[in-house]
Design a protein around this motif. Sequence first.
Motif, PDB file in Angstrom:
ATOM      1  N   MET A   1       0.855  -1.196   0.000  1.00  0.00           N
ATOM      2  CA  MET A   1       0.000   0.000   0.000  1.00  0.00           C
ATOM      3  C   MET A   1       0.889   1.244   0.000  1.00  0.00           C
ATOM      4  O   MET A   1       1.778   1.380   0.841  1.00  0.00           O
ATOM      5  N   GLU A   2       0.635   2.145  -0.940  1.00  0.00           N
ATOM      6  CA  GLU A   2       1.334   3.425  -0.981  1.00  0.00           C
ATOM      7  C   GLU A   2       0.317   4.560  -1.041  1.00  0.00           C
ATOM      8  O   GLU A   2      -0.694   4.458  -1.739  1.00  0.00           O
ATOM      9  N   ILE A   3       0.596   5.630  -0.315  1.00  0.00           N
ATOM     10  CA  ILE A   3      -0.217   6.845  -0.394  1.00  0.00           C
ATOM     11  C   ILE A   3       0.684   7.957  -0.902  1.00  0.00           C
ATOM     12  O   ILE A   3       1.813   8.128  -0.425  1.00  0.00           O
ATOM     13  N   THR A  46      -2.877   0.442  -4.017  1.00  0.00           N
ATOM     14  CA  THR A  46      -2.955  -0.771  -3.211  1.00  0.00           C
ATOM     15  C   THR A  46      -2.049  -1.880  -3.754  1.00  0.00           C
ATOM     16  O   THR A  46      -1.877  -2.912  -3.115  1.00  0.00           O
ATOM     17  N   GLY A  47      -1.491  -1.660  -4.942  1.00  0.00           N
ATOM     18  CA  GLY A  47      -0.771  -2.715  -5.643  1.00  0.00           C
ATOM     19  C   GLY A  47      -1.629  -3.371  -6.689  1.00  0.00           C
ATOM     20  O   GLY A  47      -1.136  -3.800  -7.741  1.00  0.00           O
ATOM     21  N   VAL A 155     -12.103  -1.262   0.023  1.00  0.00           N
ATOM     22  CA  VAL A 155     -11.275  -2.447  -0.221  1.00  0.00           C
ATOM     23  C   VAL A 155     -10.556  -2.735   1.092  1.00  0.00           C
ATOM     24  O   VAL A 155     -10.659  -1.961   2.050  1.00  0.00           O
ATOM     25  N   ASP A 156      -9.820  -3.815   1.160  1.00  0.00           N
ATOM     26  CA  ASP A 156      -9.089  -4.128   2.382  1.00  0.00           C
ATOM     27  C   ASP A 156      -8.197  -2.955   2.784  1.00  0.00           C
ATOM     28  O   ASP A 156      -7.375  -2.483   1.994  1.00  0.00           O
ATOM     29  N   GLY A 157      -8.396  -2.480   3.999  1.00  0.00           N
ATOM     30  CA  GLY A 157      -7.557  -1.411   4.532  1.00  0.00           C
ATOM     31  C   GLY A 157      -7.968  -0.008   4.159  1.00  0.00           C
ATOM     32  O   GLY A 157      -7.304   0.947   4.567  1.00  0.00           O
ATOM     33  N   VAL A 175      -7.006   4.963   5.832  1.00  0.00           N
ATOM     34  CA  VAL A 175      -6.232   3.885   5.224  1.00  0.00           C
ATOM     35  C   VAL A 175      -5.373   3.248   6.309  1.00  0.00           C
ATOM     36  O   VAL A 175      -4.660   3.950   7.037  1.00  0.00           O
ATOM     37  N   GLU A 176      -5.440   1.924   6.410  1.00  0.00           N
ATOM     38  CA  GLU A 176      -4.613   1.183   7.358  1.00  0.00           C
ATOM     39  C   GLU A 176      -3.390   0.631   6.622  1.00  0.00           C
ATOM     40  O   GLU A 176      -3.530  -0.032   5.591  1.00  0.00           O
TER      41      GLU A 176
END
Length: 258
Positions: A1-3, A46-47, A155-157, A175-176
């Motif tokens: 995960m990148e922000i 998210t990838g 989505v997840d996270g 976002v986690e």
Amino acid sequence: MEIKAVKTFKNGFMNQAFAFGGEDGMENFDASIKYRASIQNYLIDTGDEVILVDTGIPEGFNTPEPDDSTPIYNGELISSYVEALEKLGYKMEDVSRILLTHKHIDHSGELSKFPNAKIYMSETEAEELKLDGDNIITVNYETSYKNFPKAEKIVDGVYLIQAIGHTTGNSIVIVEDDDLFYMIHGDITYTDEALYANKLSIVFEDIEKARETLDNVREFIKNNPTVYLSTHTPLGPENLENKYIMDLDNPPESIYPE
């Protein structure tokens, strides 16, 4: 995960009366005190998917020149939203989803540039923007998240949280990642100084709900390691770069605009 921060304006300012005066009145704060301002929105990679949180000011929008009485000045244009996205290495067709915090033009201005993305927002904001189509997904906030009573897992996270006040359909995004919580909050506050001082800005549609939302935000931050990502201050991308965890009892020293 990148922000990542999608940066469009820099070297602006806002005054304390604007940023703090929502409940107590602008006259009770010092308009000569100015805080740094900018505009950036955020991208979540998210990838598997590229998710935008808000889409900036529309290309060609005219920003008035400031003077000493200007309450908030966005600053100098760096690039259009789409150009800023491309500088980060993304194309418009890469974007699969957009999460809209609220209807204001500096958050929704370039929605039309992404016709292939699913756009998530509250029903209230969709009605206000007169948006309708197969790609518009109105969120019903059918679950809770931590101390927030209404939320929706995207989505997840990644969660869209109901956060009424600034507008009547306002949301925030959490976002986690790596045991941290990244709060992309739209305009719950305009500057981090207001978060520390527990003050609302003068821009709201429901002041009682805005207070409730800020209380919930502060409670969340006290109980969870949170990186606070603002739209209108360079503290947002600075917090992101440094993975800076907010400590409401120990505010950092402010850096003031030149």
